[in-house]
Design a protein around this motif. Structure first.
Motif, PDB file in Angstrom:
ATOM      1  N   ASP A   1      26.689  27.736 -52.352  1.00  0.00           N
ATOM      2  CA  ASP A   1      26.181  28.795 -53.217  1.00  0.00           C
ATOM      3  C   ASP A   1      26.537  28.542 -54.681  1.00  0.00           C
ATOM      4  OD1 ASP A   1      24.768  30.564 -51.496  1.00  0.00           O
ATOM      5  OD2 ASP A   1      26.670  31.117 -50.586  1.00  0.00           O
TER       6      ASP A   1
ATOM      7  N   LYS B   1      26.906  29.868 -61.667  1.00  0.00           N
ATOM      8  CA  LYS B   1      25.978  29.631 -62.769  1.00  0.00           C
ATOM      9  C   LYS B   1      26.649  29.925 -64.110  1.00  0.00           C
ATOM     10  CE  LYS B   1      21.316  30.679 -64.318  1.00  0.00           C
ATOM     11  NZ  LYS B   1      20.078  31.414 -64.093  1.00  0.00           N
TER      12      LYS B   1
ATOM     13  N   THR C   1      30.425  32.401 -55.302  1.00  0.00           N
ATOM     14  CA  THR C   1      29.125  33.071 -55.452  1.00  0.00           C
ATOM     15  C   THR C   1      28.200  32.308 -56.394  1.00  0.00           C
ATOM     16  OG1 THR C   1      29.696  34.424 -57.369  1.00  0.00           O
ATOM     17  CG2 THR C   1      30.267  35.300 -55.203  1.00  0.00           C
ATOM     18  N   ARG C   2      26.888  32.554 -56.242  1.00  0.00           N
ATOM     19  CA  ARG C   2      25.902  31.870 -57.076  1.00  0.00           C
ATOM     20  C   ARG C   2      26.004  32.315 -58.529  1.00  0.00           C
ATOM     21  NH1 ARG C   2      20.553  31.126 -53.279  1.00  0.00           N
ATOM     22  NH2 ARG C   2      21.815  30.941 -51.417  1.00  0.00           N
ATOM     23  N   THR C   3      26.095  33.632 -58.735  1.00  0.00           N
ATOM     24  CA  THR C   3      26.115  34.152 -60.097  1.00  0.00           C
ATOM     25  C   THR C   3      27.271  33.559 -60.883  1.00  0.00           C
ATOM     26  OG1 THR C   3      25.231  36.197 -59.234  1.00  0.00           O
ATOM     27  CG2 THR C   3      26.117  36.269 -61.443  1.00  0.00           C
ATOM     28  N   LYS C   4      28.466  33.571 -60.285  1.00  0.00           N
ATOM     29  CA  LYS C   4      29.653  33.057 -60.980  1.00  0.00           C
ATOM     30  C   LYS C   4      29.536  31.550 -61.186  1.00  0.00           C
ATOM     31  CE  LYS C   4      32.733  35.764 -62.537  1.00  0.00           C
ATOM     32  NZ  LYS C   4      33.204  35.591 -63.915  1.00  0.00           N
TER      33      LYS C   4
END
Lengths: 342, 334
Positions: A250, A226, A221-224
């Protein structure tokens, strides 16, 4: 805009009507085919689709859990429509029992060929045995099923190990064989995460100067991606890292944002490469922030129908049909971006 | 001694560990006019769970639980991103991009979800865990439908500023959490509302008898909790400039429940501590950031977290403290 789209679809429909009228292999590229269409990933016998019309195909899809999967479904549906295949489509919503039910109903309906993307690897033998008894050939697509070879006709999908290798080989060439690599891995235990890590390590193993100094999961995932990158850049090894390898686009996109926040330039100060080749990844390449993305092609519709036609005609297929994945870097990204469908 | 002493002690212990083994952890620099370093990361990354845990604290204090906040985050993020990006083949397709409407609409959608939970629990008397489980499962589906199964990306500086900008050297999300915390604290401790919540949690019938409208209290806390979920969804969406309906807030409701219980709020309801929940959220994030900075392998990460949580919970338990003190040298008897 609306009229444009209408005109194009009308034109395309004419093309399809024309081509089905001719029916010969020469009609492979109908005149009305939109020029922007991505060339279908081709295997040996793509042209022999004369038997597609009226073919009854049952497809049991995993669900709609990602953009990749949506593109996969779309490819199968639109290709069936295009070639006049009678598609029975079932969405299993990520549940194996739903897929098994769907396959049983395909058997009961007496379809010509069954295709499915197994949610999980195990537990398929009984229902595939039923299909075999009913003499319906089965195509496994995208993910592996852990069953004896005689229970399915062919497995069509990308080779995740090869994808990792392609990324690694590109990196060896790009860096000249010395770099400190940070790896953002996929969901621990998933086949793409395991295989991409394995392939990548094989490829960079040939260059002694390439070292993986940090490896942590970004869970696709993108959030993780980052958050992990943020922490990495502040860790003791953070300053030495000059390459980020992410198991999907992502996570790479998240990592790019984290790199930017520290004032470094992703794509220049830190080389970023990833796998999947989604549209947003291409945009990042055009912006010069992502260096390279290895494609993992979801547009399996043409391959699946092609295989189904041949199976119906009684031919035997190789047990493994590897979909050719491309590799794209910044030099071709701008040209390729308009072609991306997912 | 407040109930959150154990969590605070553990937080100090985690930071002390870093002081010893990762000195760069405490390095705070000023970059682009804002503070920059691991400590700031902890504050910034703890915001989504912190926001959820504030709302969750009140819900748990009424003897309930809200499993749906993760899905509410996905819905609010998708609504906001949808109104900005107007992706084709979704309910948002067509119209003009309206960034000004994005936040109010996202929060309204979130509160609608909360109202739904509140009505199920307070009026229809569903078990809270079942009522909110409905939306936990269905809500994510709704978010995926709104986004047509795609990740909705956008580029809108004014919206991204909420999650990425900084005010007075600190990231904006940290201020958002601080303001929400102050508002919640004032509302519950400077007025009788906190007492109403606790009374409803200890004994709803008794609360009714003394003239508290337990149903209204419950509906209010579920709506507030979902509102917090909406805020958290906006922060996460603004942060990556994309609404990921599949993953935004996934399992985050569990992190929030963990933060609340580590912070000393009784899961049976009846008493609560907002400070404790914030300390709990900071502890969980400090652990995560430490683990990531140290490069511990992901398999060990979860076990390590579990060990810390068990330790904190044991330290909180009076029975455990008593049995320990039996073996410790006795203080001079009175």
């Amino acid at each position: 805009m609306k009229i444009d789209r209408f005109a194009v679809s009308l034109f395309a429909t004419c093309g399809i009507l024309l081509s089905s009228g001719c029916g010969g292999p020469a009609a492979d590229k109908p005149a009305g085919d939109k020029p922007t269409d991505t060339p279908a990933p081709t295997t040996a016998g793509t042209t022999a689709n004369a038997g597609a019309k009226g073919l009854k195909l049952g497809f049991a899809q995993v669900g709609a859990e990602s953009g990749w999967r949506t593109a996969n479904t779309e490819s199968i549906k639109s290709e069936c429509e295009k070639q006049g295949v009678d598609l029975k489509f079932s969405d299993a919503q990520q549940k194996q029992e739903n897929q098994i039910k769907a396959i049983r109903s395909f058997i009961a309906q007496g379809v010509d060929v069954i295709a499915f993307s197994p949610v999980v690897e195990t537990g398929w033998a009984p229902v595939l045995q039923e299909a075999k008894r009913a003499h319906i050939p089965v195509i496994v697509s995208d993910r592996r099923a852990d069953v004896p070879d005689d229970l399915y006709a062919t497995f069509i999908g990308s080779d995740f190990i090869k994808e990792g290798e392609m990324a690694g080989e590109w990196l060896v060439k790009k860096t000249g064989g010395t770099a400190n690599i940070a790896e953002l891995t996929g969901t621990p235990g998933s086949a793409p995460a395991n295989d991409r890590a394995k392939g990548f390590r094989t490829a960079i193993g040939k260059a002694a100067g390439l070292k993986i100094v940090f490896s942590q999961t970004g869970e696709f995932t993108r959030t993780k991606g980052k958050e992990v990158m943020e922490a990495l850049l502040k860790s003791p090894v953070g300053n030495t890292v000059n390459v980020v390898f992410a198991h999907n686009d992502d996570m790479a996109l998240g990592a790019i944002q984290a790199i930017e926040a520290t004032g470094k330039k992703p794509g220049k100060d830190i080389v970023v490469l990833s796998i999947d080749g989604i549209k947003d990844g291409f945009k990042a390449m055009v912006d010069g922030k992502l260096n390279c993305s290895v494609e993992c092609n979801p547009l399996l519709g043409p391959n699946i129908i092609d295989a189904a036609v041949q199976l119906k005609a009684g031919k035997t297929l190789p047990k493994r049909t590897v979909v050719q994945d491309g590799i794209f870097d910044q030099s071709v990204a701008a040209k390729e971006l308009p072609n991306r469908k997912y | 001694m407040p109930n959150w002493t154990a969590a605070a002690a553990m937080l100090v212990a985690v930071l002390f560990f870093n002081l010893l083994f990762t000195p760069s952890f405490f390095h705070v620099a000023i970059r682009d006019g804002r503070l920059f370093g691991s400590l700031i990361d902890i504050l910034n990354r703890a915001v989504p769970v912190g926001l959820l845990s504030l709302g969750m604290t009140l819900v748990i204090a009424t003897g309930g639980v809200d499993l749906s906040v993760g899905a509410v985050m996905a819905i609010s993020g998708t609504v906001a991103a949808g109104l900005i990006a107007r992706p084709p083949e979704t309910p948002f397709a067509g119209g003009k991009s309206v960034p000004a409407l994005a936040i109010p609409a996202a929060l309204l959608a979130a509160m609608g979800c909360g109202l739904f939970n509140g009505i199920l629990v307070a009026i229809l008397d569903f078990q809270p865990i079942i009522a909110t489980l409905l939306l936990m499962v269905a809500g994510r589906g709704v978010a995926q439908l709104l986004a047509n199964g795609q990740i909705v990306t956008f580029s809108e500086p004014s919206f991204a500023a909420i999650a990425r900008g900084a005010t007075a050297m600190l990231p904006n999300p940290v201020w958002l959490l601080a303001i929400t915390f102050v508002l919640f604290s004032l509302a519950t401790r400077a007025t009788a509302l906190g007492l109403f919540v606790e009374a409803t949690g200890s004994n709803p019938s008794a609360a009714n008898l003394v003239g508290i409208n337990a149903r209204a209290v419950k509906i209010a806390v579920y709506t507030l909790c979902a509102l917090c979920g909406g805020l958290a969804g906006i922060v996460i969406t603004g942060d990556i400039q994309a609404a990921d309906a599949n993953n935004s807030g996934l399992y985050m409701e569990l992190d929030a429940i963990l933060a609340v219980s580590v912070g000393g709020t009784a899961l049976a309801g009846g008493r609560f501590s907002l400070v404790g929940s914030i300390v709990g959220a900071l502890l969980m994030q400090a652990l995560t950031t430490t683990i990531l900075t140290r490069g511990v392998s992901p398999e060990i990460t979860l076990v390590l977290k579990a060990a810390v949580v068990v330790t904190v919970c044991l330290l909180q338990a009076p029975a455990f403290r008593d049995s320990i003190s039996r073996y410790l040298p006795k203080k001079v008897p009175a």
